[in-house]
Design a protein around this motif. Structure first.
Motif, PDB file in Angstrom:
ATOM      1  N   ALA A 231       8.731  24.909  32.214  1.00 50.15           N
ATOM      2  CA  ALA A 231       8.053  23.745  31.646  1.00 50.15           C
ATOM      3  C   ALA A 231       6.906  24.159  30.738  1.00 50.15           C
ATOM      4  CB  ALA A 231       7.540  22.840  32.770  1.00 50.15           C
ATOM      5  N   VAL A 232       6.126  25.153  31.136  1.00 50.82           N
ATOM      6  CA  VAL A 232       5.023  25.613  30.288  1.00 50.82           C
ATOM      7  C   VAL A 232       5.565  26.172  28.976  1.00 50.82           C
ATOM      8  CG1 VAL A 232       3.137  27.283  30.079  1.00 50.82           C
ATOM      9  CG2 VAL A 232       3.461  26.043  32.221  1.00 50.82           C
ATOM     10  N   ALA A 233       6.629  26.969  29.053  1.00 51.75           N
ATOM     11  CA  ALA A 233       7.211  27.555  27.840  1.00 51.75           C
ATOM     12  C   ALA A 233       7.758  26.479  26.909  1.00 51.75           C
ATOM     13  CB  ALA A 233       8.303  28.547  28.217  1.00 51.75           C
ATOM     14  N   GLU A 234       8.402  25.466  27.464  1.00 46.79           N
ATOM     15  CA  GLU A 234       9.056  24.465  26.633  1.00 46.79           C
ATOM     16  C   GLU A 234       8.103  23.412  26.093  1.00 46.79           C
ATOM     17  OE1 GLU A 234      13.545  24.739  28.573  1.00 46.79           O
ATOM     18  OE2 GLU A 234      12.313  22.968  28.970  1.00 46.79           O
ATOM     19  N   THR A 235       7.012  23.161  26.803  1.00 47.70           N
ATOM     20  CA  THR A 235       6.054  22.157  26.325  1.00 47.70           C
ATOM     21  C   THR A 235       4.896  22.773  25.565  1.00 47.70           C
ATOM     22  OG1 THR A 235       4.766  22.211  28.382  1.00 47.70           O
ATOM     23  CG2 THR A 235       6.605  20.642  28.270  1.00 47.70           C
ATOM     24  N   GLY A 236       4.678  24.086  25.723  1.00 45.79           N
ATOM     25  CA  GLY A 236       3.627  24.766  24.979  1.00 45.79           C
ATOM     26  C   GLY A 236       2.241  24.657  25.570  1.00 45.79           C
ATOM     27  N   GLY A 237       2.132  24.227  26.807  1.00 43.18           N
ATOM     28  CA  GLY A 237       0.797  24.146  27.399  1.00 43.18           C
ATOM     29  C   GLY A 237       0.835  23.720  28.851  1.00 43.18           C
ATOM     30  N   PHE A 238      -0.245  23.983  29.568  1.00 37.68           N
ATOM     31  CA  PHE A 238      -0.325  23.647  30.982  1.00 37.68           C
ATOM     32  C   PHE A 238      -0.421  22.136  31.196  1.00 37.68           C
ATOM     33  CE2 PHE A 238      -2.299  27.971  32.389  1.00 37.68           C
ATOM     34  CZ  PHE A 238      -1.155  28.619  31.923  1.00 37.68           C
TER      35      PHE A 238
ATOM     36  N   GLU B  84       2.352  35.302  37.837  1.00 40.18           N
ATOM     37  CA  GLU B  84       1.956  36.517  37.131  1.00 40.18           C
ATOM     38  C   GLU B  84       1.543  37.609  38.110  1.00 40.18           C
ATOM     39  OE1 GLU B  84       0.364  34.846  32.826  1.00 40.18           O
ATOM     40  OE2 GLU B  84      -1.009  34.792  34.546  1.00 40.18           O
ATOM     41  N   ALA B  85       0.841  37.216  39.178  1.00 40.93           N
ATOM     42  CA  ALA B  85       0.454  38.204  40.185  1.00 40.93           C
ATOM     43  C   ALA B  85       1.678  38.782  40.882  1.00 40.93           C
ATOM     44  CB  ALA B  85      -0.491  37.567  41.206  1.00 40.93           C
ATOM     45  N   LYS B  86       2.675  37.935  41.126  1.00 42.99           N
ATOM     46  CA  LYS B  86       3.878  38.403  41.824  1.00 42.99           C
ATOM     47  C   LYS B  86       4.694  39.368  40.963  1.00 42.99           C
ATOM     48  CE  LYS B  86       4.510  34.417  44.891  1.00 42.99           C
ATOM     49  NZ  LYS B  86       5.402  33.284  45.254  1.00 42.99           N
ATOM     50  N   VAL B  87       4.827  39.058  39.674  1.00 42.34           N
ATOM     51  CA  VAL B  87       5.656  39.918  38.824  1.00 42.34           C
ATOM     52  C   VAL B  87       4.864  41.081  38.243  1.00 42.34           C
ATOM     53  CG1 VAL B  87       7.159  37.989  38.233  1.00 42.34           C
ATOM     54  CG2 VAL B  87       5.280  38.584  36.707  1.00 42.34           C
ATOM     55  N   GLY B  88       3.544  40.998  38.300  1.00 41.95           N
ATOM     56  CA  GLY B  88       2.722  42.099  37.798  1.00 41.95           C
ATOM     57  C   GLY B  88       2.643  42.180  36.298  1.00 41.95           C
ATOM     58  N   ALA B  89       2.680  41.029  35.612  1.00 41.42           N
ATOM     59  CA  ALA B  89       2.598  41.008  34.145  1.00 41.42           C
ATOM     60  C   ALA B  89       2.032  39.669  33.701  1.00 41.42           C
ATOM     61  CB  ALA B  89       3.971  41.231  33.518  1.00 41.42           C
ATOM     62  N   VAL B  90       1.349  39.692  32.554  1.00 43.89           N
ATOM     63  CA  VAL B  90       0.864  38.452  31.952  1.00 43.89           C
ATOM     64  C   VAL B  90       2.046  37.767  31.274  1.00 43.89           C
ATOM     65  CG1 VAL B  90      -0.664  37.439  30.227  1.00 43.89           C
ATOM     66  CG2 VAL B  90      -1.447  39.373  31.616  1.00 43.89           C
ATOM     67  N   LEU B  91       2.307  36.517  31.640  1.00 43.97           N
ATOM     68  CA  LEU B  91       3.477  35.813  31.133  1.00 43.97           C
ATOM     69  C   LEU B  91       3.162  34.856  29.990  1.00 43.97           C
ATOM     70  CD1 LEU B  91       5.236  35.024  34.543  1.00 43.97           C
ATOM     71  CD2 LEU B  91       5.532  37.008  33.041  1.00 43.97           C
ATOM     72  N   PHE B  92       1.897  34.434  29.877  1.00 42.66           N
ATOM     73  CA  PHE B  92       1.530  33.488  28.820  1.00 42.66           C
ATOM     74  C   PHE B  92       0.199  33.884  28.193  1.00 42.66           C
ATOM     75  CE2 PHE B  92       4.310  31.026  31.554  1.00 42.66           C
ATOM     76  CZ  PHE B  92       5.151  30.401  30.642  1.00 42.66           C
ATOM     77  N   GLU B  93       0.143  33.750  26.889  1.00 42.20           N
ATOM     78  CA  GLU B  93      -1.112  33.875  26.161  1.00 42.20           C
ATOM     79  C   GLU B  93      -1.767  32.501  26.146  1.00 42.20           C
ATOM     80  OE1 GLU B  93      -2.524  36.476  25.036  1.00 42.20           O
ATOM     81  OE2 GLU B  93      -0.939  38.004  24.935  1.00 42.20           O
ATOM     82  N   ARG B  94      -3.001  32.407  26.649  1.00 42.59           N
ATOM     83  CA  ARG B  94      -3.713  31.140  26.669  1.00 42.59           C
ATOM     84  C   ARG B  94      -4.623  31.055  25.455  1.00 42.59           C
ATOM     85  NH1 ARG B  94      -1.763  33.647  31.504  1.00 42.59           N
ATOM     86  NH2 ARG B  94      -2.116  32.266  33.319  1.00 42.59           N
ATOM     87  N   GLY B  95      -4.728  29.868  24.899  1.00 42.46           N
ATOM     88  CA  GLY B  95      -5.606  29.654  23.753  1.00 42.46           C
ATOM     89  C   GLY B  95      -5.896  28.187  23.570  1.00 42.46           C
ATOM     90  N   ARG B  96      -6.694  27.870  22.569  1.00 41.64           N
ATOM     91  CA  ARG B  96      -7.032  26.477  22.314  1.00 41.64           C
ATOM     92  C   ARG B  96      -5.802  25.650  21.947  1.00 41.64           C
ATOM     93  NH1 ARG B  96     -12.607  26.901  18.691  1.00 41.64           N
ATOM     94  NH2 ARG B  96     -13.931  27.831  20.329  1.00 41.64           N
ATOM     95  N   GLY B  97      -4.836  26.319  21.346  1.00 44.80           N
ATOM     96  CA  GLY B  97      -3.636  25.597  20.942  1.00 44.80           C
ATOM     97  C   GLY B  97      -2.621  25.431  22.051  1.00 44.80           C
ATOM     98  N   GLY B  98      -2.897  25.952  23.235  1.00 40.79           N
ATOM     99  CA  GLY B  98      -1.949  25.822  24.328  1.00 40.79           C
ATOM    100  C   GLY B  98      -1.601  27.168  24.926  1.00 40.79           C
ATOM    101  N   ALA B  99      -0.378  27.311  25.362  1.00 44.79           N
ATOM    102  CA  ALA B  99       0.084  28.550  25.993  1.00 44.79           C
ATOM    103  C   ALA B  99       1.427  28.938  25.389  1.00 44.79           C
ATOM    104  CB  ALA B  99       0.227  28.370  27.505  1.00 44.79           C
TER     105      ALA B  99
END
Length: 297
Positions: free
Chosen positions: A14-21, A43-58
């Protein structure tokens, strides 16, 4: 590594498809803080950052793109579990129904799929095919399969095309359905078609035909371009140039054009299916592949 639960996978998609939390929270009926907490936990479980957060969303990172694609594929297995179990309980095993998602490039969707789907739905009336036309640019139809948006794709399989790149990267399974030769198409009755400018289309850029084209001293550099092969065919019929097109594209040819073979050394493209290992094991995808491989297809 701790496993991700289905609800965590749905949040990632949902985050990937909508572009934000916030938008993902609205889609899922959750609070934004719940979505943010779920993503941080994943992210903690997989050990990697999955989304870049910013003012424009994720937006997904490369790790996030891969994780989201796999999440869609895993969730798809949850969706088909019931139909698969019911089908396997039959004797002999049979696909019982449900949506079958197919991605195909334009000419395959027009000419290769319909007879196969006609037989498939006659034998398995519960199956509901959903076909989307996807241009063979970038990741192409193989990318749709790798990302979990399609159960099976119809793609060009020659070694440098999108299907080869995406298939190798994502561990997809492929199979050749047909090999088709390219032919020279030119305005009907033209006295010297090789003197005409060359017409090309976007999906043919960088294709496996290029090496062959470069070796032919009679083929000029492309001077006119179109969005797809149907537009090229129409432009040839209007006398704007000549083109080199594969057999599926030429099924729409009219009397306004003439078609000439390029001989045994001419380019050939392989058209085939692309699917995931898990989808290849499902009854519905296996049934579709059988119909595509049928001599009547």
């Amino acid at each position: 590594m701790a496993e991700l639960a289905p609800h965590e996978l749905r949040v990632l998609v949902a985050v990937a498809e909508t572009g934000g939390f916030s938008a993902a929270a609205v889609r899922l009926g959750l609070t934004q803080s719940a979505v943010s907490h779920s993503v941080r936990g994943s992210e903690a479980k997989v050990g990697a950052v999955l989304f870049e957060r910013g003012r424009g969303g994720a937006s997904p990172t490369p790790a996030g793109e891969r994780a989201v694609g796999l999440a869609r594929r895993i969730l798809r297995l949850y969706e088909v579990l019931g139909a698969e179990a019911r089908g396997a309980a039959r004797e002999p095993a049979d696909a019982t129904g449900g949506v079958l998602r197919i991605a195909a490039f334009r000419s395959a969707a027009l000419h290769l799929l319909p007879p196969a789907l006609e037989r498939l739905t006659a034998r398995h009336p519960g199956i509901r095919p959903e076909v989307r036309v996807v241009r063979e640019l970038g990741a192409g139809t193989a990318g749709e399969v790798a990302a979990g948006r399609a159960d099976l794709g119809i793609a060009t399989l020659n070694g440098t095309g999108p299907a080869a790149r995406e298939g190798g990267a994502a561990g997809l399974l492929t199979g050749v359905l047909r090999e088709e030769a390219y032919a020279l198409v030119h305005p009907a009755g033209h006295p010297d078609p090789k003197a005409l400018p060359l017409l090309d289309w976007d999906e043919n850029c960088g294709s496996y035909t290029r090496d062959w084209w470069r070796a032919q001293d009679w083929i000029p550099r492309a001077t006119l371009k179109a969005e797809d092969d149907a537009m090229v065919l129409t432009m040839v019929g209007r006398g704007l140039g000549m083109a080199i097109l594969p057999e599926l594209s030429l099924r729409e040819a009219t009397d306004a054009v003439d078609i000439a073979g390029l001989g045994p050394s001419g380019p050939v493209r392989r058209v085939g299916y692309v699917t995931t290992p898990e989808s290849a094991a499902t009854l519905a995808v296996r049934a579709l592949i059988r119909e595509l491989r049928s001599e009547e297809a």
